[in-house]
Design an enzyme around this catalytic site. Structure first.
Site, mmCIF file in Angstrom:
data_model
loop_
_atom_site.group_PDB
_atom_site.id
_atom_site.type_symbol
_atom_site.label_atom_id
_atom_site.label_comp_id
_atom_site.label_asym_id
_atom_site.label_seq_id
_atom_site.Cartn_x
_atom_site.Cartn_y
_atom_site.Cartn_z
ATOM 1 N N SER A 40 56.404 47.245 37.334
ATOM 2 C CA SER A 40 57.370 46.353 36.692
ATOM 3 C C SER A 40 56.890 46.118 35.266
ATOM 4 C CB SER A 40 57.493 45.036 37.463
ATOM 5 O OG SER A 40 56.287 44.310 37.434
ATOM 6 N N HIS A 145 57.419 46.098 43.796
ATOM 7 C CA HIS A 145 56.217 46.548 44.493
ATOM 8 C C HIS A 145 56.458 46.889 45.960
ATOM 9 C CE1 HIS A 145 53.541 44.278 41.368
ATOM 10 N NE2 HIS A 145 54.162 45.318 40.869
ATOM 11 N N GLU A 154 55.815 38.326 43.571
ATOM 12 C CA GLU A 154 54.524 37.966 44.160
ATOM 13 C C GLU A 154 54.429 36.484 44.499
ATOM 14 O OE1 GLU A 154 51.396 39.278 41.432
ATOM 15 O OE2 GLU A 154 52.610 41.029 40.921
ATOM 16 N N GLU A 196 50.279 46.172 46.189
ATOM 17 C CA GLU A 196 49.027 45.452 45.919
ATOM 18 C C GLU A 196 48.432 44.844 47.182
ATOM 19 O OE1 GLU A 196 50.101 42.711 42.829
ATOM 20 O OE2 GLU A 196 50.245 44.284 41.310
ATOM 21 N N ASP A 232 54.572 35.118 40.876
ATOM 22 C CA ASP A 232 54.922 35.975 39.749
ATOM 23 C C ASP A 232 56.350 36.422 40.024
ATOM 24 O OD1 ASP A 232 55.391 37.771 37.779
ATOM 25 O OD2 ASP A 232 53.725 39.132 38.247
ATOM 26 N N GLU A 273 54.369 32.865 36.932
ATOM 27 C CA GLU A 273 54.338 33.928 35.930
ATOM 28 C C GLU A 273 55.739 34.523 35.781
ATOM 29 O OE1 GLU A 273 51.220 36.706 36.867
ATOM 30 O OE2 GLU A 273 52.274 38.369 35.911
ATOM 31 N N ASP A 298 53.633 37.303 31.095
ATOM 32 C CA ASP A 298 53.129 38.668 31.300
ATOM 33 C C ASP A 298 54.031 39.624 30.516
ATOM 34 O OD1 ASP A 298 52.366 41.170 32.228
ATOM 35 O OD2 ASP A 298 53.046 40.866 34.279
ATOM 36 N N LYS A 323 46.464 42.158 30.324
ATOM 37 C CA LYS A 323 46.307 43.485 30.934
ATOM 38 C C LYS A 323 45.932 44.453 29.823
ATOM 39 C CE LYS A 323 49.940 42.959 34.493
ATOM 40 N NZ LYS A 323 51.417 43.088 34.669
ATOM 41 N N HIS A 351 44.914 42.945 37.155
ATOM 42 C CA HIS A 351 45.087 44.342 37.590
ATOM 43 C C HIS A 351 46.526 44.774 37.333
ATOM 44 C CE1 HIS A 351 46.656 43.060 41.885
ATOM 45 N NE2 HIS A 351 47.222 42.385 40.918
ATOM 46 N N LYS A 374 43.619 37.926 38.350
ATOM 47 C CA LYS A 374 44.642 38.272 39.341
ATOM 48 C C LYS A 374 44.395 39.704 39.768
ATOM 49 C CE LYS A 374 49.315 39.245 38.846
ATOM 50 N NZ LYS A 374 50.728 38.992 38.527
HETATM 51 P P1 PGA Z 1 52.934 45.902 37.327
HETATM 52 O O1 PGA Z 1 53.204 44.355 37.492
HETATM 53 O O2 PGA Z 1 53.660 46.552 38.482
HETATM 54 O O3 PGA Z 1 53.636 46.226 36.028
HETATM 55 O O4 PGA Z 1 51.497 46.176 37.302
HETATM 56 C C1 PGA Z 1 52.297 43.448 37.979
HETATM 57 C C2 PGA Z 1 52.694 42.135 37.393
HETATM 58 O O5 PGA Z 1 53.889 41.954 37.071
HETATM 59 O O6 PGA Z 1 51.857 41.275 37.179
HETATM 60 ZN ZN ZN Z 2 53.515 39.913 36.232
#
Ligand code: PGA
Ligand code: ZN
Length: 397
Positions: A40, A145, A154, A196, A232, A273, A298, A323, A351, A374
């Site tokens: 995402s 995810h 999340e 995850e 999140d 988030e 984020d 990140k 992560h 996280k």
């Molecule tokens: P990602 O997202 O799939 O882009 O790693 C994780 C997140 O939104 O924190």
């Molecule tokens: Zn996020």
């Protein structure tokens, strides 16, 4: 500590996709780093690999980056990172790939620490007093995810203990309690896990939230541990034609702000988030002004100082997710954290959903004074980071 050799290697990540791993050998120490990958992703983050793929990125890195970096001193991190930015020549690393850049950048720092025979967190430490960030791990989820889960990406818990092991075990216990509750509630359904390691089940967003809040409360009481619940939402993923499109409802921006403020209040949420679309700095500010919870940007910021600066000006958030591969270099990552801290904001290092067993972020989180990390609760590539924190804590003591 002069760079003598750089090797680019393709490996696979936790989703089975190709990932980059970089080895750097210097006259006195070596470093290795692998880059993760998002699902995402925010629209403002560095492009992980060039349009035509990882092979093209490696080709460009071998042809253009390698000759420039050979002979450089790995202790000169800012110079290495500036060189990467200049060679790439775009504003989002779309030519060599942000993942290739970040792996080179972090492998350089690891080679420098190795040359000095100290751990990376010690080499990078820029705070007076180091401490282990609180582990924030998702226990239930959906979004990009998983298939068939909640709209909200999340449901997370953060445990606060005076040692990392107790905090990790508390998060794991919540993860396991959530499973028991899901088994009872949906006895005929197959249970799955997302990218995850969080549980995935056919639940509404509020049903999922209630299960996690209850589980966190129970485990917290049983273990006398402070366990906080967070989300999140990854809301940019379901913000379509100016509406937040949930399976069970469709909300305008104003309605979304009010709804999120309400659930923060009702469920006593610790952190939320990406509750608002990544373009709407003002909407974020309105929500942040209504609550005391950590409102974490984020996709809003993508670890990019230009965007964090806008957020500071507008008081959009009180927290920033970090990140490194969103921005492509260690120096930019460090400066983003410093800017956030300078404005009184909290940082959470994170992560990505596609991960390797690389545990560099654990060191960055400690070295730069991040409030939380996280990195999931269970699963090999998630525990690689958590167990590294156990080792760091042991060494610190
Ligand atoms: P990602 O997202 O799939 O882009 O790693 C994780 C997140 O939104 O924190
Ligand atoms: Zn996020």
């Amino acid at each position: 500590m002069i760079i003598e050799r750089i090797n680019f290697r393709k490996i696979i990540d936790s989703r089975g996709n190709l990932a980059i791993e970089v080895d750097i050998e210097t006259t006195s120490g070596n470093g290795r780093c692998a880059a993760p990958a998002g699902a995402s992703t925010g629209i403002y983050e560095a492009q992980a690999y060039p349009e035509s793929g990882i092979n093209q990125g490696i080709k460009i890195a071998q042809k253009e980056v390698l000759p420039k970096l050979i002979g450089m001193n790995v202790e000169n991190q800012e110079h290495i990172d500036q060189t990467l930015i200049e060679i790439d020549g775009t504003d989002n690393f779309s030519r060599i790939g942000g993942n290739i850049a970040v792996a080179i950048s972090l492998a350089s720092a690891k080679a420098a620490a190795n040359g000095k025979q100290i751990e990376l967190y010690k080499y990078l430490k820029n705070v007076d007093e180091i401490k282990i960030p609180a582990p924030m791990g998702n226990v239930l989820g959906g979004g990009a995810h998983a298939v068939g889960g909640t709209d909200i990406q999340e449901f997370l818990v953060t445990s606060f203990c005076d040692n990392i092991m107790d905090a990790m075990l508390a998060n794991v216990a919540v993860h396991s309690r959530v499973k028991n509750k899901l088994k009872k509630r949906l006895p005929k359904h197959a249970l799955g896990k997302g990218d995850e390691g969080a549980w995935v089940a056919p639940l509404s967003n509020l049903e999922a939230l209630e299960i996690v809040v209850e589980s966190a409360k129970e485990i917290g009481e049983e273990r006398s541990v402070e366990i906080k619940t967070g989300l999140d939402m990854a809301a940019s993923e379901f913000f379509i034609n100016n509406k937040y499109e949930y399976k069970e409802m469709s909300l305008t921006s104003e309605e979304q702000i009010n709804w999120v403020a309400e659930i923060i209040d009702k469920y006593d949420l610790y952190s939320v988030e990406d509750p608002i679309d990544q373009e709407d700095f003002d909407g974020w500010a309105e929500l942040t002004s209504k609550t005391n919870a950590l409102i974490i940007g984020d996709d809003l910021y993508t670890t990019n100082r230009n965007r964090i600066e806008i957020g500071i000006g507008k008081k959009s958030t009180n927290a920033v997710l970090i990140k490194p591969n969103q921005i492509g270099t260690l120096t930019e990552t460090r400066k983003a954290i410093e800017m956030a801290h300078g404005a009184g904001m909290v940082t959470v290092i994170s992560h990505r959903s596609g991960e390797t067993t690389d545990s560099t972020i654990s060191h960055l989180g400690v070295a730069f004074g991040c409030h939380a990390i996280k990195t999931g609760s269970v699963g090999g590539e998630r525990i690689a980071k958590l167990n590294e924190l156990v080792r760091i804590e042991e060494e610190m003591k």
